[in-house]
Design a protein around this motif. Structure first.
Motif, mmCIF file in Angstrom:
data_model
loop_
_atom_site.group_PDB
_atom_site.id
_atom_site.type_symbol
_atom_site.label_atom_id
_atom_site.label_comp_id
_atom_site.label_asym_id
_atom_site.label_seq_id
_atom_site.Cartn_x
_atom_site.Cartn_y
_atom_site.Cartn_z
ATOM 1 N N ALA B 119 45.437 14.685 39.642
ATOM 2 C CA ALA B 119 44.223 13.873 39.807
ATOM 3 C C ALA B 119 43.008 14.499 39.145
ATOM 4 O O ALA B 119 41.882 14.071 39.374
ATOM 5 C CB ALA B 119 43.951 13.658 41.297
ATOM 6 N N ASN B 178 38.332 9.224 44.508
ATOM 7 C CA ASN B 178 38.684 9.251 45.916
ATOM 8 C C ASN B 178 37.379 9.490 46.676
ATOM 9 O O ASN B 178 36.662 10.447 46.381
ATOM 10 C CB ASN B 178 39.672 10.399 46.136
ATOM 11 C CG ASN B 178 40.035 10.564 47.590
ATOM 12 O OD1 ASN B 178 39.163 10.543 48.465
ATOM 13 N ND2 ASN B 178 41.302 10.735 47.845
ATOM 14 N N SER B 181 37.306 13.278 48.213
ATOM 15 C CA SER B 181 37.421 14.488 47.389
ATOM 16 C C SER B 181 36.746 14.372 46.028
ATOM 17 O O SER B 181 36.456 15.373 45.396
ATOM 18 C CB SER B 181 38.899 14.822 47.158
ATOM 19 O OG SER B 181 39.448 13.958 46.177
ATOM 20 N N ARG B 182 36.509 13.153 45.573
ATOM 21 C CA ARG B 182 35.946 12.889 44.233
ATOM 22 C C ARG B 182 36.934 13.141 43.105
ATOM 23 O O ARG B 182 36.614 12.925 41.942
ATOM 24 C CB ARG B 182 34.650 13.668 43.963
ATOM 25 C CG ARG B 182 33.521 13.308 44.895
ATOM 26 C CD ARG B 182 32.938 11.961 44.553
ATOM 27 N NE ARG B 182 32.715 11.208 45.782
ATOM 28 C CZ ARG B 182 32.145 10.003 45.843
ATOM 29 N NH1 ARG B 182 31.741 9.429 44.742
ATOM 30 N NH2 ARG B 182 32.016 9.376 46.978
ATOM 31 N N TYR B 183 38.114 13.639 43.401
ATOM 32 C CA TYR B 183 39.170 13.656 42.387
ATOM 33 C C TYR B 183 39.484 12.197 42.047
ATOM 34 O O TYR B 183 39.122 11.285 42.790
ATOM 35 C CB TYR B 183 40.436 14.316 42.939
ATOM 36 C CG TYR B 183 40.478 15.824 42.830
ATOM 37 C CD1 TYR B 183 40.951 16.426 41.669
ATOM 38 C CD2 TYR B 183 40.073 16.634 43.879
ATOM 39 C CE1 TYR B 183 41.024 17.803 41.556
ATOM 40 C CE2 TYR B 183 40.133 18.020 43.776
ATOM 41 C CZ TYR B 183 40.613 18.599 42.612
ATOM 42 O OH TYR B 183 40.681 19.956 42.502
ATOM 43 N N MET B 185 41.284 8.834 41.964
ATOM 44 C CA MET B 185 42.364 7.972 42.481
ATOM 45 C C MET B 185 43.084 7.446 41.245
ATOM 46 O O MET B 185 44.293 7.434 41.167
ATOM 47 C CB MET B 185 41.780 6.776 43.233
ATOM 48 C CG MET B 185 41.221 7.091 44.586
ATOM 49 S SD MET B 185 42.523 7.071 45.801
ATOM 50 C CE MET B 185 42.956 5.339 45.764
ATOM 51 N N GLY B 203 45.438 10.639 37.711
ATOM 52 C CA GLY B 203 45.321 10.249 39.113
ATOM 53 C C GLY B 203 46.396 9.286 39.581
ATOM 54 O O GLY B 203 46.742 9.260 40.751
ATOM 55 N N HIS B 242 45.923 7.466 50.440
ATOM 56 C CA HIS B 242 44.720 6.959 49.788
ATOM 57 C C HIS B 242 44.945 5.602 49.134
ATOM 58 O O HIS B 242 43.997 4.858 48.909
ATOM 59 C CB HIS B 242 44.232 7.951 48.727
ATOM 60 C CG HIS B 242 44.048 9.328 49.262
ATOM 61 N ND1 HIS B 242 43.180 9.626 50.279
ATOM 62 C CD2 HIS B 242 44.656 10.500 48.940
ATOM 63 C CE1 HIS B 242 43.239 10.919 50.557
ATOM 64 N NE2 HIS B 242 44.133 11.469 49.768
ATOM 65 N N GLY B 243 46.176 5.283 48.790
ATOM 66 C CA GLY B 243 46.415 3.998 48.147
ATOM 67 C C GLY B 243 47.877 3.862 47.738
ATOM 68 O O GLY B 243 48.553 4.859 47.458
ATOM 69 N N ARG B 248 47.185 1.391 42.837
ATOM 70 C CA ARG B 248 46.836 2.236 41.686
ATOM 71 C C ARG B 248 47.133 1.520 40.367
ATOM 72 O O ARG B 248 46.354 1.609 39.415
ATOM 73 C CB ARG B 248 47.600 3.567 41.751
ATOM 74 C CG ARG B 248 46.987 4.560 42.740
ATOM 75 C CD ARG B 248 47.558 5.948 42.508
ATOM 76 N NE ARG B 248 46.803 6.983 43.218
ATOM 77 C CZ ARG B 248 46.987 7.292 44.508
ATOM 78 N NH1 ARG B 248 47.878 6.643 45.227
ATOM 79 N NH2 ARG B 248 46.266 8.252 45.065
#
Ligand SMILES: Cc1cc2nc3c(=O)[nH]c(=O)nc-3n(C[C@H](O)[C@H](O)[C@H](O)COP(=O)(O)OP(=O)(O)OC[C@H]3O[C@@H](n4cnc5c(N)ncnc54)[C@H](O)[C@@H]3O)c2cc1C
Ligand code: FES
Ligand code: FES
Lengths: 158, 264
Positions: B119, B178, B181-183, B185, B203, B242-243, B248
């Protein structure tokens, strides 16, 4: 144990640490500068933010030895001659804290962002606070305080 | 954290020697991935070799139609570089959205691509721009560098020294972060280069990859509409709290469309 020396809040300090000692633990436990907090285990909350060579960093995600020779500023180093730093004064004025646990990190992050970005607006302040978590205030008054401080400091420079 | 020795070499040669003589050593750059990993006791190196003190490992220059960035260059220095902003604004934009300001003051380009988190943001730029990765022993093409989840073509003890990003005609990076976390998605880096259009996705899957159907469509017409109706198969995509993979897959198309629209 390896030796480490640095300048903290303008004062030369040194000590012996384990290689694995984090900067935050050196500050809190060796130097007894307990204003810098540890709020998480995962580098996410920002309660530990200090300035190393003028830049905001998470002192829980840096080894004390990595800061050997560096200039470090902690929350204890902001007030001058008993007078609060403008960002500290703005947090007080605008009720930018409740329990106060996140506050040292918030203020160190705020001072850094005002230095880098003199023309702060609300959106930018919120983006720049990405790495600082507060469980009390809902951020509203923190953002207000930072904005007010940035305007005041800009006025003072002009 | 487990115990380890801390070593701070002054040169790449010294770093390599220390690596060879120190059993299970690891290089330490910005520490923004490695230190959290050590704090969770997910790794137990015998020594950390801090390459942060090696002169010349950080810096940005423009050379031969490319932006060349030293492996030790911090994310924030890429984000604010006038040269990067002028020649590859998409890369400066990407760097300015990694994590948070404190992470960007420490984290480095070399650390990010060597780590190859599925990610992470930088791998998408390296792959989409067709960058060359220079190491202590060779130059590796972007297409050969990212080999799997947290896996790269780097050998034991090989250090990334710089990355050369050819300046594209147009490029943009769009990430759906995300929220915690800001990484990414999903992050999509689109580049119109001399060699054709390249689309890299981070990601979404276990490793950054190129979306070839989108590349073919954009080669014909570099417009958001060209990718708007491309359905990405969720087959190999990540599904987690997260998804879902389907979510995605949908995001890949949306981010690609936005990236093409934003490309400059
Ligand atoms: C709170 C938080 C949020 C983050 N958010 C994001 C995000 O949104 N997007 C994102 O992409 N990243 C994010 N990161 C990760 C960050 O970008 C890291 O800085 C980066 O992934 C690793 O770089 P580093 O310099 O810190 O490397 P280190 O942590 O020091 O090292 C990472 C690994 O790379 C190896 N290594 C380092 N440099 C080299 C080199 N030159 N050659 C060979 N091997 C090397 C090390 O041995 C180690 O195995 C986040 C990190 C944190 C803590
Ligand atoms: S204690 Fe450093 S980020 Fe939470
Ligand atoms: S004031 Fe309590 S965590 Fe912010």
């Amino acid at each position: 144990m390896p030796g480490v020396s640095m300048t903290v809040n303008g004062k030369a300090v040194s000590g012996e640490v384990e290689a694995r000692t984090l900067l935050v633990h050196f500050l809190r436990e060796n130097l007894r500068l307990t204003g810098t907090h540890v709020g998480c285990d995962t580098s996410q909350c920002g309660a530990c933010v200090v300035h190393v060579n003028g830049k905001a960093v998470k002192s829980c995600t840096m080894l004390a030895l990595q800061a050997d020779g560096a200039q470090v500023t902690t929350i204890e180093g902001l007030a001058k001659n008993g007078e609060l730093h403008p960002v500290q004064a703005a947090f007080k004025e605008h009720h930018g804290l409740q329990c106060g646990f996140c506050t040292p990190g918030m203020i160190m992050t705020a001072v850094d962002m005002i230095r880098r970005l003199p023309d702060l607006d609300e959106t930018t302040i919120r983006q720049q606070l990405e790495g600082n978590l507060c469980r009390c205030t809902g951020y509203q008054n923190i953002v207000k305080a930072i904005h007010a401080a940035s305007l005041e400091m800009k006025g003072a420079r002009a | 954290m487990y115990q380890f020795n801390y070593l701070r070499p002054k040169s790449l040669d010294e770093a390599k020697k220390l690596y060879e003589n120190n059993g299970d050593a690891k290089f330490l750059a910005g520490g923004q991935t490695l230190i959290p990993t050590l704090k969770q006791r997910l790794a137990q190196p015998t020594a950390l070799i801090d390459i942060g003190g090696i002169a010349g490992l950080a810096g940005i220059k423009v050379a031969g139609g490319a932006i060349v960035i030293g492996a030790g260059t911090r994310h924030n220095d890429v984000a604010i570089s006038a040269d990067v902003k002028k020649s590859i604004p998409a890369l400066a934009h990407l760097a300015s959205h990694i994590g948070d300001p404190a992470v960007r003051h420490m984290g480095t380009l070399g650390g990010s691509i060597a780590n190859n988190d599925p990610a992470a943001d930088y791998p998408s730029a390296v792959l989409a721009l067709g960058a060359d990765i220079k190491t202590t022993s060779r130059t590796i093409k972007a297409d050969d560098f990212f080999t799997g989840m947290f896996e790269t073509a780097l050998d034991e003890g090989e250090i990334v020294t710089e990355v050369s990003f050819p300046i594209p005609e147009k490029a943009a990076y769009m990430k759906f972060p995300n929220p915690a976390s800001r990484y990414a998605m999903v992050g999509v880096f689109v580049a119109k280069t001399k060699g054709g259009v390249r689309v890299a996705v981070t990601g979404a899957a276990s490793c950054v990859y190129r979306e070839s159907a989108m590349e073919a469509a954009l080669a014909k017409a570099f417009t958001p509409d060209a990718v708007a109706n491309i359905k990405v198969s969720p087959g190999n995509l990540n599904s987690d709290l997260h998804g879902s993979a389907e979510y995605r897959a949908h995001l890949v198309t949306v981010m690609a469309k936005r990236a093409v629209a934003a490309a400059t």
